[in-house]
Design a protein around this motif. Structure first.
Motif, short mmCIF file in Angstrom:
data_model
loop_
_atom_site.label_atom_id
_atom_site.label_comp_id
_atom_site.label_asym_id
_atom_site.label_seq_id
_atom_site.Cartn_x
_atom_site.Cartn_y
_atom_site.Cartn_z
N GLN A 8 37.55 30.48 -22.81
CA GLN A 8 37.45 29.44 -23.83
C GLN A 8 37.21 28.06 -23.22
N ARG A 9 37.91 27.73 -22.16
CA ARG A 9 37.77 26.40 -21.56
C ARG A 9 36.35 26.18 -21.04
N VAL A 10 35.80 27.18 -20.38
CA VAL A 10 34.43 27.08 -19.87
C VAL A 10 33.46 27.00 -21.04
N PHE A 11 33.66 27.87 -22.03
CA PHE A 11 32.81 27.87 -23.22
C PHE A 11 32.82 26.49 -23.87
N ASN A 12 34.00 25.91 -24.02
CA ASN A 12 34.11 24.59 -24.65
C ASN A 12 33.39 23.52 -23.85
N SER A 13 33.41 23.64 -22.52
CA SER A 13 32.74 22.63 -21.71
C SER A 13 31.22 22.74 -21.80
N ILE A 14 30.73 23.91 -22.15
CA ILE A 14 29.29 24.12 -22.30
C ILE A 14 28.83 23.76 -23.71
N ASP A 15 29.71 23.93 -24.68
CA ASP A 15 29.41 23.68 -26.09
C ASP A 15 29.35 22.17 -26.32
N SER A 16 28.18 21.58 -26.12
CA SER A 16 28.04 20.13 -26.10
C SER A 16 28.38 19.45 -27.41
N ASP A 17 28.13 20.09 -28.54
CA ASP A 17 28.43 19.44 -29.82
C ASP A 17 29.71 19.97 -30.48
N CYS A 18 30.46 20.79 -29.73
CA CYS A 18 31.77 21.30 -30.17
C CYS A 18 31.72 22.02 -31.51
N ASP A 19 30.63 22.77 -31.75
CA ASP A 19 30.50 23.50 -33.00
C ASP A 19 30.92 24.97 -32.88
N GLY A 20 31.43 25.35 -31.70
CA GLY A 20 31.84 26.73 -31.49
C GLY A 20 30.69 27.65 -31.16
N LYS A 21 29.55 27.07 -30.82
CA LYS A 21 28.36 27.86 -30.48
C LYS A 21 27.63 27.19 -29.32
N VAL A 22 27.03 28.02 -28.47
CA VAL A 22 26.29 27.53 -27.31
C VAL A 22 24.82 27.87 -27.51
N SER A 23 24.00 26.86 -27.40
CA SER A 23 22.55 27.06 -27.54
C SER A 23 21.92 27.25 -26.16
N SER A 24 20.66 27.63 -26.16
CA SER A 24 19.96 27.73 -24.88
C SER A 24 19.85 26.36 -24.24
#
Length: 140
Positions: A8-24
């Protein structure tokens, strides 16, 4: 209380707009910021396409977990790389061992720089990288 993923912590750091989703684009930007290497738009899009199970063009946490856990097609190489960085016999990568290895690779970094590099992927917050955290770093 919801259970959080170990990623989760790594995912959150990648999720730039904090919407719970990571784009390309999130992957593209994060990869360059962390490694200094540039992932192509095609490579980032291919990662998302391969693990996007609901076809929304984004990775949710469960899809990201699958990417991290299954996406390690070069597992043997990553394990060998981990052993090279883990020089102190502790089973983890410390700032000292990271600095030493980077120095051997011709890149001079301070202990502070190494601590900051580790902190980006230190999922459990213990100040070192275990193999799973290192694998995440290498996949991104």
């Amino acid at each position: 209380m919801p259970q959080f993923s170990r990623y989760q912590r790594v995912f959150n750091s990648i999720d730039s707009d904090c919407d719970g989703k990571v784009s390309s684009q999130d992957l593209l930007t994060r990869f360059a910021a962390v490694t200094g290497e540039h992932l192509t738009e095609e490579e980032a899009a291919a990662v998302v396409a391969a693990y996007d199970s609901d076809d929304d063009g984004l990775l949710e946490i469960a899809e990201f977990e699958r990417f991290v856990e299954e996406g390690d097609g070069e597992g043997k190489e990553i394990k060998e790389a981990f052993k090279m960085y883990e020089m102190e016999g502790l089973g983890v990568i410390t700032a000292v061992s990271l600095r030493r290895m980077l120095s051997q690779l011709g890149e001079s970094r301070s202990i502070g720089d190494c601590n900051r590099m580790i902190a980006k992927f230190d999922v459990n917050g213990d100040g070192v990288l275990c193999f799973d955290e290192f694998r995440i770093m290498m996949l991104l």
